[in-house]
Write an enzyme that holds these catalytic residues in place. Sequence first.
Site, PDB file in Angstrom:
ATOM      1  N   TRP A  15       0.825  -1.213   0.000  1.00 50.74           N
ATOM      2  CA  TRP A  15       0.000   0.000   0.000  1.00 50.74           C
ATOM      3  C   TRP A  15       0.861   1.266   0.000  1.00 50.74           C
ATOM      4  O   TRP A  15       0.571   2.221  -0.717  1.00 50.74           O
ATOM      5  CB  TRP A  15      -0.942  -0.033   1.193  1.00 50.74           C
ATOM      6  CG  TRP A  15      -2.060   0.973   1.178  1.00 50.74           C
ATOM      7  CD1 TRP A  15      -2.541   1.642   2.255  1.00 50.74           C
ATOM      8  CD2 TRP A  15      -2.846   1.419   0.060  1.00 50.74           C
ATOM      9  NE1 TRP A  15      -3.568   2.481   1.875  1.00 50.74           N
ATOM     10  CE2 TRP A  15      -3.780   2.352   0.540  1.00 50.74           C
ATOM     11  CE3 TRP A  15      -2.845   1.117  -1.299  1.00 50.74           C
ATOM     12  CZ2 TRP A  15      -4.694   3.007  -0.281  1.00 50.74           C
ATOM     13  CZ3 TRP A  15      -3.767   1.764  -2.130  1.00 50.74           C
ATOM     14  CH2 TRP A  15      -4.675   2.688  -1.618  1.00 50.74           C
ATOM     15  N   LYS A 106      -6.837   0.048   8.108  1.00 52.30           N
ATOM     16  CA  LYS A 106      -8.277  -0.068   8.352  1.00 52.30           C
ATOM     17  C   LYS A 106      -8.526  -1.036   9.507  1.00 52.30           C
ATOM     18  O   LYS A 106      -8.405  -2.248   9.352  1.00 52.30           O
ATOM     19  CB  LYS A 106      -8.991  -0.542   7.090  1.00 52.30           C
ATOM     20  CG  LYS A 106      -8.859   0.456   5.931  1.00 52.30           C
ATOM     21  CD  LYS A 106      -9.401  -0.105   4.638  1.00 52.30           C
ATOM     22  CE  LYS A 106      -9.220   0.883   3.493  1.00 52.30           C
ATOM     23  NZ  LYS A 106      -9.651   0.338   2.200  1.00 52.30           N
ATOM     24  N   GLY A 134     -11.282   3.772   1.709  1.00 51.59           N
ATOM     25  CA  GLY A 134     -12.202   3.613   0.591  1.00 51.59           C
ATOM     26  C   GLY A 134     -11.890   2.360  -0.205  1.00 51.59           C
ATOM     27  O   GLY A 134     -10.986   1.591   0.137  1.00 51.59           O
ATOM     28  N   LYS A 189     -16.043  -3.307   7.610  1.00 49.18           N
ATOM     29  CA  LYS A 189     -16.176  -3.955   6.293  1.00 49.18           C
ATOM     30  C   LYS A 189     -15.314  -5.204   6.204  1.00 49.18           C
ATOM     31  O   LYS A 189     -15.641  -6.146   5.470  1.00 49.18           O
ATOM     32  CB  LYS A 189     -15.849  -2.959   5.169  1.00 49.18           C
ATOM     33  CG  LYS A 189     -14.423  -2.410   5.157  1.00 49.18           C
ATOM     34  CD  LYS A 189     -13.486  -3.193   4.263  1.00 49.18           C
ATOM     35  CE  LYS A 189     -12.076  -2.654   4.334  1.00 49.18           C
ATOM     36  NZ  LYS A 189     -11.141  -3.435   3.497  1.00 49.18           N
ATOM     37  N   GLU A 274      -7.385  -8.435   8.764  1.00 56.54           N
ATOM     38  CA  GLU A 274      -7.740  -7.389   9.722  1.00 56.54           C
ATOM     39  C   GLU A 274      -9.113  -7.621  10.351  1.00 56.54           C
ATOM     40  O   GLU A 274      -9.380  -7.183  11.474  1.00 56.54           O
ATOM     41  CB  GLU A 274      -7.716  -6.010   9.042  1.00 56.54           C
ATOM     42  CG  GLU A 274      -6.333  -5.528   8.604  1.00 56.54           C
ATOM     43  CD  GLU A 274      -5.549  -4.860   9.722  1.00 56.54           C
ATOM     44  OE1 GLU A 274      -5.782  -5.193  10.897  1.00 56.54           O
ATOM     45  OE2 GLU A 274      -4.694  -4.021   9.406  1.00 56.54           O
TER      46      GLU A 274
END
Length: 326
Positions: A15, A106, A134, A189, A274
């Site tokens: 990332w 996240k 996002g 999520k 995660e």
Amino acid sequence: MSLYSNIYFYGGGAWGQALAISLASIGHGSTLIVSEKSREQEINNHISKRFPEIRLSQLIKASAKNREGLGQSDLIFITTESKRVIKSIKEIVSFNNKANIVITSKGFADNLGKLFNEIIKEQFPLIRLSVLTGPTFADEIAKNQPAAAIVASEDLKNARSICQLFHNSNLRLYPSNDIKGASIAGAVKNIIAIGAGIIHGLGLGDNAKAALITRGISETSSLIKKLGGNPQTAFGLAGIGDMSLTCSGPHSRNMSYGIEITKNINSKPRNLVEGLNAIEATMNLSKIFNLELPIIFAISRFINKEANIDETIRELFSRPIKNEFE
């Protein structure tokens, strides 16, 4: 002209490299803080083992030992896994206690359900903090494929300036002042994605996955509202956008893990998942706020071998009838 000329990424994984590649495509240089000398050498030789088909720009540098540059940085992105974020911030603060930091991880800050912005406000009050979140897979960003996300901060002007930094790149960013909602959506999520993997692995069908995602967004919105965020955030890029992507296929580590445990419930994750860290935190918050989260509760029970899939479905479908938006 950008406000930022000395940009750092704390974390040189997929990332961090992807975001650095995106910035380099529009002429912005950056330095990646990495943990291994071998990765420093690779990146400084324009080689990426994460993205072997891409030759890294000369605008991208790496450093394994020299942290002093963090003291002169005007923007630092933390691109580590969520459990390393606070430790990373402590090191950054030792060089720059007024740093402008963007968290891209996240998850929750701990198993109790604390958010990063809450801990940072308590322990490091001079830090300017934003969250970038996002529907974004790192490899697609690195390949210059288009994507959109948000930058959330209590300081909307700061969020806008970070969005402006990426203007005309392949990553379209929108500013938000709901850092709580953005953080919660990004964590939850991952749990729902494990559920999507379970549905996929058991062959329960597309109808079931659509129901899972939709009700998962409803539970996300309820949790955001209880914790003082804006429930509308659940229906934007940070919420339904990211959840739809993460539940779309085994490209997602969390969904991949959900598929794996349908084959072997005792399976240990081979990669970072995660969602496993987020489940305990979310369940704790549901108890503290007396909030029903039946989808997340069902996923937790299945993962913890407290119920099989038939029992789980029966429990969900025998719940009292209520209005959809209640």
